[in-house]
Write a protein that holds these residues in place. Sequence first.
Motif, PDB file in Angstrom:
ATOM      1  N   ASN A  81     -29.989  -1.739  31.036  1.00 34.10           N
ATOM      2  CA  ASN A  81     -28.870  -0.820  31.274  1.00 34.10           C
ATOM      3  C   ASN A  81     -28.111  -0.574  29.975  1.00 34.10           C
ATOM      4  O   ASN A  81     -27.463  -1.472  29.451  1.00 34.10           O
ATOM      5  CB  ASN A  81     -27.915  -1.401  32.325  1.00 34.10           C
ATOM      6  CG  ASN A  81     -28.604  -1.605  33.652  1.00 34.10           C
ATOM      7  OD1 ASN A  81     -29.213  -0.675  34.185  1.00 34.10           O
ATOM      8  ND2 ASN A  81     -28.540  -2.817  34.179  1.00 34.10           N
ATOM      9  N   ARG A  82     -28.172   0.651  29.501  1.00 40.10           N
ATOM     10  CA  ARG A  82     -27.523   0.975  28.222  1.00 40.10           C
ATOM     11  C   ARG A  82     -26.016   0.692  28.251  1.00 40.10           C
ATOM     12  O   ARG A  82     -25.435   0.363  27.237  1.00 40.10           O
ATOM     13  CB  ARG A  82     -27.823   2.411  27.809  1.00 40.10           C
ATOM     14  CG  ARG A  82     -27.047   3.480  28.530  1.00 40.10           C
ATOM     15  CD  ARG A  82     -27.402   4.894  28.081  1.00 40.10           C
ATOM     16  NE  ARG A  82     -28.648   5.337  28.683  1.00 40.10           N
ATOM     17  CZ  ARG A  82     -29.769   5.575  28.005  1.00 40.10           C
ATOM     18  NH1 ARG A  82     -29.808   5.453  26.714  1.00 40.10           N
ATOM     19  NH2 ARG A  82     -30.871   5.938  28.634  1.00 40.10           N
ATOM     20  N   GLN A  83     -25.399   0.752  29.433  1.00 36.76           N
ATOM     21  CA  GLN A  83     -23.960   0.494  29.545  1.00 36.76           C
ATOM     22  C   GLN A  83     -23.616  -0.963  29.229  1.00 36.76           C
ATOM     23  O   GLN A  83     -22.469  -1.278  28.931  1.00 36.76           O
ATOM     24  CB  GLN A  83     -23.451   0.831  30.951  1.00 36.76           C
ATOM     25  CG  GLN A  83     -23.602   2.265  31.350  1.00 36.76           C
ATOM     26  CD  GLN A  83     -24.998   2.592  31.906  1.00 36.76           C
ATOM     27  OE1 GLN A  83     -25.894   1.760  31.968  1.00 36.76           O
ATOM     28  NE2 GLN A  83     -25.186   3.850  32.278  1.00 36.76           N
ATOM     29  N   ASP A  84     -24.585  -1.858  29.301  1.00 42.70           N
ATOM     30  CA  ASP A  84     -24.339  -3.273  29.006  1.00 42.70           C
ATOM     31  C   ASP A  84     -24.301  -3.571  27.513  1.00 42.70           C
ATOM     32  O   ASP A  84     -23.888  -4.659  27.112  1.00 42.70           O
ATOM     33  CB  ASP A  84     -25.423  -4.158  29.648  1.00 42.70           C
ATOM     34  CG  ASP A  84     -25.226  -4.336  31.137  1.00 42.70           C
ATOM     35  OD1 ASP A  84     -24.110  -4.065  31.640  1.00 42.70           O
ATOM     36  OD2 ASP A  84     -26.196  -4.759  31.805  1.00 42.70           O
ATOM     37  N   GLU A  86     -22.571  -2.089  24.813  1.00 42.83           N
ATOM     38  CA  GLU A  86     -21.263  -2.120  24.145  1.00 42.83           C
ATOM     39  C   GLU A  86     -20.451  -3.377  24.469  1.00 42.83           C
ATOM     40  O   GLU A  86     -19.835  -3.939  23.564  1.00 42.83           O
ATOM     41  CB  GLU A  86     -20.450  -0.859  24.450  1.00 42.83           C
ATOM     42  CG  GLU A  86     -19.211  -0.763  23.577  1.00 42.83           C
ATOM     43  CD  GLU A  86     -18.525   0.585  23.685  1.00 42.83           C
ATOM     44  OE1 GLU A  86     -17.377   0.670  23.200  1.00 42.83           O
ATOM     45  OE2 GLU A  86     -19.105   1.544  24.235  1.00 42.83           O
ATOM     46  N   PRO A  87     -20.442  -3.891  25.703  1.00 43.55           N
ATOM     47  CA  PRO A  87     -19.707  -5.137  25.948  1.00 43.55           C
ATOM     48  C   PRO A  87     -20.223  -6.317  25.114  1.00 43.55           C
ATOM     49  O   PRO A  87     -19.484  -7.271  24.865  1.00 43.55           O
ATOM     50  CB  PRO A  87     -19.920  -5.398  27.446  1.00 43.55           C
ATOM     51  CG  PRO A  87     -20.162  -4.053  28.032  1.00 43.55           C
ATOM     52  CD  PRO A  87     -20.922  -3.301  26.968  1.00 43.55           C
ATOM     53  N   TRP A  89     -21.133  -6.105  21.935  1.00 42.03           N
ATOM     54  CA  TRP A  89     -20.860  -5.912  20.512  1.00 42.03           C
ATOM     55  C   TRP A  89     -20.028  -7.021  19.873  1.00 42.03           C
ATOM     56  O   TRP A  89     -20.360  -7.453  18.770  1.00 42.03           O
ATOM     57  CB  TRP A  89     -20.215  -4.556  20.270  1.00 42.03           C
ATOM     58  CG  TRP A  89     -21.129  -3.383  20.489  1.00 42.03           C
ATOM     59  CD1 TRP A  89     -22.453  -3.418  20.855  1.00 42.03           C
ATOM     60  CD2 TRP A  89     -20.788  -2.016  20.373  1.00 42.03           C
ATOM     61  NE1 TRP A  89     -22.952  -2.148  20.979  1.00 42.03           N
ATOM     62  CE2 TRP A  89     -21.950  -1.262  20.689  1.00 42.03           C
ATOM     63  CE3 TRP A  89     -19.620  -1.341  20.051  1.00 42.03           C
ATOM     64  CZ2 TRP A  89     -21.972   0.121  20.668  1.00 42.03           C
ATOM     65  CZ3 TRP A  89     -19.643   0.040  20.039  1.00 42.03           C
ATOM     66  CH2 TRP A  89     -20.803   0.768  20.332  1.00 42.03           C
ATOM     67  N   VAL A 107     -33.746   0.731  25.505  1.00 38.96           N
ATOM     68  CA  VAL A 107     -33.505   0.608  26.939  1.00 38.96           C
ATOM     69  C   VAL A 107     -34.867   0.526  27.617  1.00 38.96           C
ATOM     70  O   VAL A 107     -35.699   1.427  27.476  1.00 38.96           O
ATOM     71  CB  VAL A 107     -32.700   1.809  27.486  1.00 38.96           C
ATOM     72  CG1 VAL A 107     -32.553   1.721  28.990  1.00 38.96           C
ATOM     73  CG2 VAL A 107     -31.334   1.880  26.816  1.00 38.96           C
ATOM     74  N   LYS A 116     -30.578  -9.527  31.526  1.00 32.63           N
ATOM     75  CA  LYS A 116     -29.818  -8.321  31.212  1.00 32.63           C
ATOM     76  C   LYS A 116     -29.925  -7.926  29.754  1.00 32.63           C
ATOM     77  O   LYS A 116     -29.521  -6.830  29.376  1.00 32.63           O
ATOM     78  CB  LYS A 116     -28.346  -8.532  31.592  1.00 32.63           C
ATOM     79  CG  LYS A 116     -28.178  -8.730  33.079  1.00 32.63           C
ATOM     80  CD  LYS A 116     -26.738  -8.856  33.473  1.00 32.63           C
ATOM     81  CE  LYS A 116     -26.649  -9.023  34.984  1.00 32.63           C
ATOM     82  NZ  LYS A 116     -25.307  -8.913  35.472  1.00 32.63           N
TER      83      LYS A 116
END
Length: 125
Positions: A81-84, A86-87, A89, A107, A116
């Motif tokens: 999941n690309r949304q995971d 940035e958290p 970083w 991805v 994950k």
Amino acid sequence: MIKKRISSGSTFEKLIGYSRAVVDSHYVHVSGTTGYNYAEMTISDDVVQQARQCLLNISQALTDAGSSMEKIVRVNYILPNRQDFEPCWPVLREFFGDIRPAATMIVAGLADAHMKIEIEVTATL
């Protein structure tokens, strides 16, 4: 010329047929490493904690190979999941901020739904 193969003790290594890391004449090639705590055979549900554990596992493999995190020249991040990304970083910056290796984020699906993030690196000796 392969000089050494490193195992983390993960059951996946034997089942699939790979090494956590392979040392050649100049480099340490660390396989895609997930957030499993191999001492306890557990994995967190939190992607950031998984990223930290990945890097701790990688650090141990590099130490076992006679290298270190400071000698990493290449890193690949693989996340379903690309949304995971940035958290993660802040923890990635904690480990790589001064090293600044060449990096790629991909991805893709991972082998287990609990995973994950997977991280692989190449380091010099």
